[in-house]
Design a protein around this motif. Structure first.
Motif, PDB file in Angstrom:
ATOM      1  N   GLY A 152       4.467  38.715 107.626  1.00 16.61           N
ATOM      2  CA  GLY A 152       4.617  39.749 107.007  1.00 16.61           C
ATOM      3  C   GLY A 152       5.965  40.189 107.194  1.00 16.61           C
ATOM      4  N   TRP A 153       6.548  41.277 107.518  1.00 22.84           N
ATOM      5  CA  TRP A 153       7.917  41.924 107.654  1.00 22.84           C
ATOM      6  C   TRP A 153       8.396  41.580 109.204  1.00 22.84           C
ATOM      7  N   VAL A 154       9.029  40.831 109.809  1.00 22.34           N
ATOM      8  CA  VAL A 154       9.178  40.511 111.123  1.00 22.34           C
ATOM      9  C   VAL A 154      10.550  40.922 111.344  1.00 22.34           C
ATOM     10  N   ARG A 155      10.845  41.834 112.221  1.00 23.19           N
ATOM     11  CA  ARG A 155      12.408  42.423 112.778  1.00 23.19           C
ATOM     12  C   ARG A 155      12.844  41.291 113.656  1.00 23.19           C
ATOM     13  N   THR A 156      14.200  41.102 113.188  1.00 17.00           N
ATOM     14  CA  THR A 156      14.863  39.965 114.142  1.00 17.00           C
ATOM     15  C   THR A 156      16.202  40.773 114.727  1.00 17.00           C
ATOM     16  N   GLU A 157      16.890  39.992 115.191  1.00 21.03           N
ATOM     17  CA  GLU A 157      18.178  40.440 116.159  1.00 21.03           C
ATOM     18  C   GLU A 157      18.950  41.267 115.203  1.00 21.03           C
ATOM     19  N   HIS A 158      19.307  40.736 114.119  1.00 18.11           N
ATOM     20  CA  HIS A 158      20.503  41.252 113.070  1.00 18.11           C
ATOM     21  C   HIS A 158      19.538  41.959 111.967  1.00 18.11           C
ATOM     22  N   GLY A 159      18.342  41.489 111.561  1.00 14.79           N
ATOM     23  CA  GLY A 159      17.818  42.316 110.447  1.00 14.79           C
ATOM     24  C   GLY A 159      16.173  41.967 110.280  1.00 14.79           C
ATOM     25  N   ALA A 160      15.850  41.314 109.571  1.00 13.40           N
ATOM     26  CA  ALA A 160      14.312  40.808 109.580  1.00 13.40           C
ATOM     27  C   ALA A 160      14.122  39.664 108.565  1.00 13.40           C
ATOM     28  N   VAL A 161      12.826  39.189 108.617  1.00 14.63           N
ATOM     29  CA  VAL A 161      12.534  38.118 107.821  1.00 14.63           C
ATOM     30  C   VAL A 161      11.049  38.524 107.072  1.00 14.63           C
ATOM     31  N   GLY A 162      10.807  37.989 105.880  1.00 14.80           N
ATOM     32  CA  GLY A 162       9.506  38.193 105.385  1.00 14.80           C
ATOM     33  C   GLY A 162       8.950  36.743 105.194  1.00 14.80           C
ATOM     34  N   LEU A 163       7.732  36.784 105.939  1.00 16.00           N
ATOM     35  CA  LEU A 163       6.881  35.581 105.774  1.00 16.00           C
ATOM     36  C   LEU A 163       5.326  35.768 105.594  1.00 16.00           C
ATOM     37  N   GLY A 164       4.805  34.719 104.706  1.00 17.53           N
ATOM     38  CA  GLY A 164       3.728  35.272 103.937  1.00 17.53           C
ATOM     39  C   GLY A 164       2.622  34.333 104.056  1.00 17.53           C
ATOM     40  N   GLU A 165       2.262  33.433 105.081  1.00 20.76           N
ATOM     41  CA  GLU A 165       1.204  32.563 104.908  1.00 20.76           C
ATOM     42  C   GLU A 165       0.251  32.942 106.158  1.00 20.76           C
ATOM     43  N   PRO A 166      -1.146  33.357 105.685  1.00 19.85           N
ATOM     44  CA  PRO A 166      -1.424  33.533 104.413  1.00 19.85           C
ATOM     45  C   PRO A 166      -1.492  34.973 103.695  1.00 19.85           C
ATOM     46  N   ALA A 167      -1.253  35.945 104.606  1.00 19.39           N
ATOM     47  CA  ALA A 167      -1.335  37.270 103.901  1.00 19.39           C
ATOM     48  C   ALA A 167      -0.050  38.167 103.858  1.00 19.39           C
ATOM     49  N   GLY A 168       0.939  37.634 104.447  1.00 19.83           N
ATOM     50  CA  GLY A 168       2.109  38.365 104.775  1.00 19.83           C
ATOM     51  C   GLY A 168       3.003  39.051 103.719  1.00 19.83           C
ATOM     52  N   SER A 169       2.840  38.322 102.412  1.00 18.22           N
ATOM     53  CA  SER A 169       3.754  38.841 101.348  1.00 18.22           C
ATOM     54  C   SER A 169       3.417  40.329 101.115  1.00 18.22           C
ATOM     55  N   MET A 170       2.224  40.691 101.204  1.00 16.66           N
ATOM     56  CA  MET A 170       1.817  42.124 100.878  1.00 16.66           C
ATOM     57  C   MET A 170       2.495  42.997 101.584  1.00 16.66           C
ATOM     58  N   ALA A 171       3.220  42.712 102.715  1.00 13.87           N
ATOM     59  CA  ALA A 171       3.603  43.589 103.533  1.00 13.87           C
ATOM     60  C   ALA A 171       5.314  44.056 102.957  1.00 13.87           C
ATOM     61  N   TRP A 172       5.851  43.294 102.048  1.00 16.63           N
ATOM     62  CA  TRP A 172       6.844  43.531 101.373  1.00 16.63           C
ATOM     63  C   TRP A 172       7.177  43.616  99.827  1.00 16.63           C
ATOM     64  N   PHE A 173       6.085  43.281  99.089  1.00 11.89           N
ATOM     65  CA  PHE A 173       5.944  43.216  97.595  1.00 11.89           C
ATOM     66  C   PHE A 173       4.471  43.421  97.172  1.00 11.89           C
ATOM     67  N   PRO A 174       4.297  44.270  96.355  1.00 12.13           N
ATOM     68  CA  PRO A 174       2.879  44.327  95.561  1.00 12.13           C
ATOM     69  C   PRO A 174       2.867  42.921  94.632  1.00 12.13           C
ATOM     70  N   GLY A 175       1.527  42.422  94.839  1.00 16.00           N
ATOM     71  CA  GLY A 175       1.466  41.197  93.892  1.00 16.00           C
ATOM     72  C   GLY A 175       0.128  40.344  93.773  1.00 16.00           C
ATOM     73  N   ASN A 176      -0.062  39.503  93.265  1.00 18.89           N
ATOM     74  CA  ASN A 176      -1.290  38.754  93.128  1.00 18.89           C
ATOM     75  C   ASN A 176      -1.271  37.803  94.240  1.00 18.89           C
ATOM     76  N   HIS A 177      -1.658  37.941  95.611  1.00 20.85           N
ATOM     77  CA  HIS A 177      -1.347  37.210  96.765  1.00 20.85           C
ATOM     78  C   HIS A 177      -2.345  36.168  97.146  1.00 20.85           C
TER      79      HIS A 177
END
Length: 474
Positions: A152-177
């Motif tokens: 999903g949306w994982v906070r890091t030291e200076h920001g964040a990263v969006g990772l999606g396998e298998p269900a994480g993409s829905m945490a930062w954008f709407p779509g057909n995931h």
């Protein structure tokens, strides 16, 4: 032969009352519109993805403030209706929808869990292309997988990263995931000055905006080849960026945490060699660019083959680089049709690791195979007692879709296939497989049929792919 003077139609001759009845029941008219299903009917993750439409393109505009983890965003989704739609669903976890439009007209939405239902003012006809605009904001959150890992949306030291396998993409954008719905992407990310936002594809432009002291930078990325949404990613951080071209002219973009510049230099050195070597095995590299994101992320204990720049949660060794780059062919270009087909991605990537070890002067592929079979290789068993023999590679559950059998025994299937066919036929098959299904979804059944057309290999799949327990040594 067309009649020159057609008479009145049979429908026109029906009594008026009967005509009303026929029309009300749908006779002589287009099929009635109905909502698209909430879920793509995946056996492992039945609620992921949606039915009734295919997304052709995502245009994502993201404005992210790391200090309070707030995201302001707009998603413009261009899709084609695959049935007469009266409503359709998008996957979106958390976040607040501020407005929604379809083809410019405001529409109503409703929420139930991670399902966002878009209620159309008028039906969208089958095969028609339509555009949906969702404006949303909020604090995107991490998602825990069925196997307990974090995405999903994982906070890091200076920001964040969006990772999606298998269900994480829905945490930062709407779509057909769901991986079966591949699309092109444009992703523009605005962040405070001094930070870098890395997304999929190629960087098209970088723009600084705002007055001194409040300056922000927008990074615009474009992915022209089809991509499954679980491979979509945004990484925000104080990255050190290295760009260059390989000897064959392929653009490379490497973003590294400032404490990982030395490993990044190693990746920059080995990456072109790996691309050339894998291209010789698998056929032409399938994307317009390559690269890597090398982070320091204690919350994520895995790498991900984000297209076309893999994400490494920490400094990778050469074998990890080989594995994630092999996924650019198997997983990214050829994408599993269902999550249970995951062995087709992980088996090839693991087998690439084995071949790289042999190429680099280590164990032969046959020695590695034997070490897996006998349980001598550390990667053939887990600390919790898991082994590569726990289930067939094509039979994982939601909890075990990233389990050892999918990787290790998946690679063993490929090696037994190679032994059966011989090197020349096997690598010819692999290159043909990658070429014929380039940018498409592939299934286990399709691969088995593809291989059986090349030789008598049915026993390999019956025993090593579908068989339960450890097969007899042969």
């Amino acid at each position: 032969m067309r009649a020159r003077h057609p008479g009145p139609s049979r429908r026109a001759l029906l009594p008026a009352a009967l005509l009303l009845l026929v029309t009300a029941c749908g006779g002589g008219s287009e099929p009635a519109a109905r909502p698209g299903a909430a879920g793509a009917h995946d056996p492992l993750f039945p609620r992921l993805g949606n039915d009734g439409y295919h997304v052709r393109h995502y245009g994502l505009t993201l404005d992210y403030e790391p200090a309070d983890n707030h995201l302001f965003a707009t998603a413009v989704i261009t899709a084609r209706a695959e049935q007469h739609l009266s409503a359709f669903n998008l996957d979106l976890k958390g976040l607040t929808v501020r407005s929604a439009r379809v083809d410019g007209e405001p529409v109503r939405t409703s929420r139930k869990g991670s399902e966002l239902t878009v209620e159309l003012n008028k039906p969208v006809a089958k095969n028609r292309t339509f555009e949906t605009t969702i404006v949303y904001d909020g604090k995107p959150q991490a998602v825990e997988d069925a196997d307990g890992s974090t995405e999903g949306w994982v906070r890091t030291e200076h920001g964040a990263v969006g990772l999606g396998e298998p269900a994480g993409s829905m945490a930062w954008f709407p779509g057909n995931h769901h991986p079966s719905d591949k699309s092109t992407y444009d992703i523009a990310v605005t962040v405070p000055a001094g930070l870098t936002a890395v997304a999929n594809g190629q960087l098209k432009r970088r723009e600084d905006k705002g007055p001194e002291g409040a300056r922000r930078t927008t990074f615009t990325w474009h992915t022209g080849e089809p991509m499954a949404s679980y491979l979509a990613s945004v990484a925000v951080g104080r990255f050190e960026v290295t760009t260059f071209r390989t000897a064959r002219g392929l653009p490379v973009y490497i973003a590294a945490h400032p404490g990982e510049t030395e490993p990044a230099a190693r990746v920059a050195k080995v990456l072109p060699e790996v691309i050339d070597w894998e291209s010789g095995l698998f056929g032409p590299y399938p994307f317009a660019s390559t690269g890597a994101v090398i982070d320091r992320n204690p919350h994520v204990g895995y790498e991900l083959e984000t297209q076309p720049k893999p994400y490494f949660h920490a400094a990778p060794n050469d074998r990890l680089v080989v594995h994630e780059l092999a996924h650019q062919w198997f997983g990214n270009s050829l994408t599993p049709a269902r999550w249970s087909d995951m062995w087709l991605s992980e088996g090839f990537a693991q087998y690439a690791e084995w071949m790289w070890e042999e190429k680099s002067g280590g164990r032969s592929v046959r020695q590695i195979f034997d070490d897996y079979y006998d349980g001598r290789d550390p990667e053939s068993k887990g600390a919790d007692g898991e082994t590569i023999w726990d289930f067939p590679p094509d039979g994982p559950t939601a909890e075990t879709v990233s389990g050892l059998p999918v990787y290790g025994r998946g690679a063993m299937v490929l090696h037994k296939l190679r032994e059966k066919l011989g090197d020349r036929a096997f690598f010819g098959l692999v290159r043909d497989w990658a070429a014929q299904y380039r940018y498409q979804n592939v299934s286990t059944d399709t691969f088995v049929e593809f291989c059986e057309d090349r030789g008598d290999v049915g026993e390999v799949f019956d025993v090593w792919l579908r068989g339960k327990g450890r097969p007899a040594r042969r």
